[in-house]
Design an enzyme around this catalytic site. Structure first.
Site, short mmCIF file in Angstrom:
data_model
loop_
_atom_site.label_atom_id
_atom_site.label_comp_id
_atom_site.label_asym_id
_atom_site.label_seq_id
_atom_site.Cartn_x
_atom_site.Cartn_y
_atom_site.Cartn_z
N ASP A 137 0.86 -1.19 0.00
CA ASP A 137 0.00 0.00 0.00
C ASP A 137 0.89 1.23 0.00
OD1 ASP A 137 -3.24 0.38 0.77
OD2 ASP A 137 -1.99 2.15 1.07
N GLU B 213 -14.57 -9.83 -6.30
CA GLU B 213 -14.75 -10.26 -4.90
C GLU B 213 -16.22 -10.14 -4.51
OE1 GLU B 213 -15.53 -8.13 -2.25
OE2 GLU B 213 -15.50 -6.23 -3.32
N GLU C 161 -18.79 -6.98 4.34
CA GLU C 161 -18.14 -6.58 5.59
C GLU C 161 -18.81 -7.27 6.77
OE1 GLU C 161 -17.59 -2.37 6.02
OE2 GLU C 161 -17.04 -2.16 3.91
N LYS D 201 -20.36 -9.14 -11.14
CA LYS D 201 -20.19 -8.41 -9.88
C LYS D 201 -21.22 -7.28 -9.75
CE LYS D 201 -18.59 -6.33 -6.37
NZ LYS D 201 -18.09 -6.72 -5.11
N ASN E 290 -24.64 -7.24 -7.07
CA ASN E 290 -24.90 -6.19 -6.08
C ASN E 290 -26.19 -5.43 -6.40
OD1 ASN E 290 -22.79 -6.75 -4.42
ND2 ASN E 290 -21.59 -4.93 -4.89
N GLY F 246 -35.94 -2.27 6.28
CA GLY F 246 -35.23 -1.42 7.23
C GLY F 246 -35.29 0.03 6.80
N GLY G 32 -26.84 0.82 2.74
CA GLY G 32 -25.73 1.77 2.64
C GLY G 32 -24.45 1.01 2.37
N CYS H 50 -20.46 -0.25 -1.16
CA CYS H 50 -20.63 -1.06 -2.37
C CYS H 50 -21.98 -0.89 -3.05
CB CYS H 50 -20.42 -2.53 -2.03
SG CYS H 50 -18.82 -2.80 -1.27
N LYS I 147 -24.18 -1.12 8.85
CA LYS I 147 -24.76 -2.40 9.26
C LYS I 147 -23.96 -2.88 10.47
CE LYS I 147 -21.98 -5.48 6.44
NZ LYS I 147 -21.95 -6.58 5.53
C1 UGA Z 1 -21.96 -6.12 -0.36
C2 UGA Z 1 -22.24 -7.54 -0.91
O1 UGA Z 1 -23.09 -8.24 -0.01
C3 UGA Z 1 -20.96 -8.32 -1.13
O2 UGA Z 1 -21.24 -9.58 -1.74
C4 UGA Z 1 -20.04 -7.52 -2.03
O3 UGA Z 1 -18.81 -8.19 -2.25
C5 UGA Z 1 -19.77 -6.18 -1.41
O4 UGA Z 1 -21.02 -5.48 -1.23
C6 UGA Z 1 -18.86 -5.42 -2.34
O5 UGA Z 1 -19.27 -5.10 -3.45
O6 UGA Z 1 -17.65 -5.29 -2.04
P1 UGA Z 1 -21.56 -5.10 2.07
O7 UGA Z 1 -21.69 -3.76 1.43
O8 UGA Z 1 -20.43 -5.33 3.00
O9 UGA Z 1 -21.43 -6.25 0.93
O10 UGA Z 1 -22.88 -5.34 2.90
P2 UGA Z 1 -24.22 -6.21 2.88
O11 UGA Z 1 -24.19 -7.12 4.05
O12 UGA Z 1 -24.51 -6.82 1.58
O13 UGA Z 1 -25.29 -5.07 3.21
C7 UGA Z 1 -25.44 -3.93 2.38
C8 UGA Z 1 -26.54 -3.03 2.91
O14 UGA Z 1 -27.81 -3.65 2.72
C9 UGA Z 1 -26.47 -2.75 4.42
O15 UGA Z 1 -26.77 -1.38 4.64
C10 UGA Z 1 -27.55 -3.63 5.03
O16 UGA Z 1 -28.09 -3.10 6.21
C11 UGA Z 1 -28.57 -3.62 3.91
N1 UGA Z 1 -29.48 -4.79 3.91
C12 UGA Z 1 -29.00 -6.02 3.66
C13 UGA Z 1 -30.83 -4.59 4.13
O17 UGA Z 1 -31.29 -3.45 4.36
N2 UGA Z 1 -31.67 -5.65 4.08
C14 UGA Z 1 -31.20 -6.93 3.83
O18 UGA Z 1 -32.03 -7.85 3.78
C15 UGA Z 1 -29.85 -7.10 3.61
#
Ligand code: UGA
Length: 440
Positions: free
Chosen positions: A31, A145, A149, A198, A202, A247, A251, A254, A314
């Site tokens: 990095d 990927e 998180e 990808k 998403n 919810g 956010g 990603c 989250k």
């Molecule tokens: C997301 C994807 O899940 C990963 O597969 C992907 O690799 C990643 O983006 C990326 O592109 O790098 P992440 O942003 O860490 O991962 O979080 P998620 O767990 O997917 O949640 C995203 C948002 O959706 C959060 O704000 C969560 O609260 C919300 N969410 C999730 C809901 O409001 N309802 C749900 O049923 C699920």
């Protein structure tokens, strides 16, 4: 076992590096930010990710962190894990990707593996740039990927799938072989399709969330309970249960960014992606609906004290990027409310100006007219709500994630409102019913 150089000690770089070392490969993570590398070398992780410290510690002998480019490029596979934030036009800023390409010295024989999320067509541009620099022995493979998180280590080591999009079959074979220790299907594709998988994955997950949020909003009007509706939908195997948790909007670094990328990519290519416009708009409105709910109970919010419980986008992360809490806090301040907040991990001190940050949930709740559950941290779901009531000025809870037990809150004397759970539907809920929690 392969020798891997990773560019970018961000979220994706550290997790991928640690997990590839766990699979037996030798990894150098590079990095440009010296302080970040010093912390990593001192055994300190610059990100909050459950379980990652153990994987890093366990593989110390195969995992190195450096600022030196020479140590990183001197490897068989060069992973690009740099950030691709949006530019002012909303397109992906690939500047950090181009810097990596420029750093590859002439005569290098290696495979460049793109992990960063990039627009479809980036592979072609990178291939052309490599060729233009005479780097014909540097192969190119897109291997996106899918790490979320909070569950990133598990997501890597127990992947649902590994997508490998290569120009050259042998390069694809080499990247596939890296993952031989994992029990996951490998999907071999062309490069643009891997890039699209990808973005589409998403965008689809975000679409499901906006869909269930809209169903929730209608449930409130027609007397249904969205928790029951989501469960009933999810049991249909064609639908499945994941990403149907209503919810206050999605956010993170990603979903919002990638959905905009895909919308713009389509637009720039001559296609108007109508559905994604709605997904984005629904999500923006969802973050603001809490304000209307508060007004329904409290009238004007001027001078009212609102406590936000949870700030991270989250649970299980300290990440505040695109967190609904920030929009909500700003809206409440604009309405003249006094806003306090607490998060078990995320540090919002530099971000939420005008918001009083409590050292504990009870401190944030002291004197409040309303508590809003913004992030479904277990610490918030399991809070001592009787204690909370005793320090609050008005006993009102808006459960933005449907994680509290409505009966218990009512028994304690709270006015309780949630997402997609009409008053009439709540009163018919069996006493023992717990809200659905998703294992993702
Ligand atoms: C997301 C994807 O899940 C990963 O597969 C992907 O690799 C990643 O983006 C990326 O592109 O790098 P992440 O942003 O860490 O991962 O979080 P998620 O767990 O997917 O949640 C995203 C948002 O959706 C959060 O704000 C969560 O609260 C919300 N969410 C999730 C809901 O409001 N309802 C749900 O049923 C699920």
């Amino acid at each position: 076992m392969a020798r891997i150089g990773i560019f970018g000690a961000g979220y994706v770089g550290i997790v991928s590096g640690a997990c590839l070392a766990e699979l037996g490969h030798t990894v150098v993570v590079r990095d440009v930010v010296q302080e970040r590398i010093e912390r990593l070398n001192a055994g300190e992780l610059p990100i909050y990710e459950p379980g990652l410290d153990e994987v890093v510690e366990r593989n110390r002998d195969r995992l190195r962190f450096t600022t030196g480019v020479a140590a990183a490029v001197d490897n068989d596979l060069l992973f690009v894990c740099v950030g691709t934030p949006p530019t002012h036009s909303g397109d992906a800023d690939l500047a950090a990707v181009w810097t990596v390409i420029e750093e590859i010295p002439p005569g290098t024989r290696a495979i460049l593996v793109m992990k960063s999320t990039v627009p479809v067509g980036t592979g072609e541009k990178v291939r052309a740039a490599l060729d233009a620099r005479g780097l014909v022995d540097v192969g190119y493979v897109s291997c996106p990927e899918f790490l979320a998180e909070g569950t990133a280590v598990r997501d890597f080591l127990s992947s649902d799938r590994i997508v490998v999009g290569a120009y050259d079959e042998a390069d694809g074979d080499a990247v596939e072989a890296l993952h031989a220790g994992l029990d996951a299907p490998v999907l071999r594709t062309d490069v643009p399709s891997a890039e699209m998988i990808k973005l589409a994955a998403n965008a689809y997950l975000g679409t499901r969330i906006s869909f269930i949020n809209e169903i929730a909003n209608v449930c409130e009007l027609v007397g249904a309970d969205v928790q029951q509706v989501a469960r009933g939908m999810g049991l249909d195997r064609r639908i499945g249960e994941h990403y149907l948790r209503p919810g206050i909007g999605f956010g993170g670094s990603c979903f919002p960014k990638d959905i905009s990328f895909l919308k713009l990519l389509a637009g720039n290519s001559g296609y108007h992606f109508q559905l994604l416009n709605a997904v984005i708009e629904v999500n923006e409105l969802q973050k603001r609906r809490v304000v209307t709910k508060l007004q329904k109970h409290l009238g004007s919010l001027r001078g009212k004290r609102v406590a936000l419980l949870g700030l991270a986008f989250k649970p299980n992360t300290d990440d505040l990027r695109e967190a609904p809490s920030i929009v909500l806090a700003a809206r409440l301040l604009a309405e003249g409310a006094e806003v306090s907040a607490w998060d078990p991990v995320a540090d919002a001190s530099g971000l939420l100006k005008g918001v009083r940050l409590g050292a504990s949930a009870l401190e944030a709740l002291a004197g409040a007219d309303a508590a809003v559950v913004v992030t479904e941290w277990p610490q918030i779901a399991e809070l001592d709500w009787a204690g909370a009531k005793s320090v609050m000025r008005t006993s009102l809870v808006i459960d933005g994630r449907n994680v509290l037990d409505p009966h218990e809150l009512k028994r304690l004397g709270f006015a309780y409102d949630a997402v997609g759970r009409a008053e009439s539907a709540l009163s018919l809920l069996p006493e023992t019913q717990e809200p659905e929690r998703e294992q993702h």
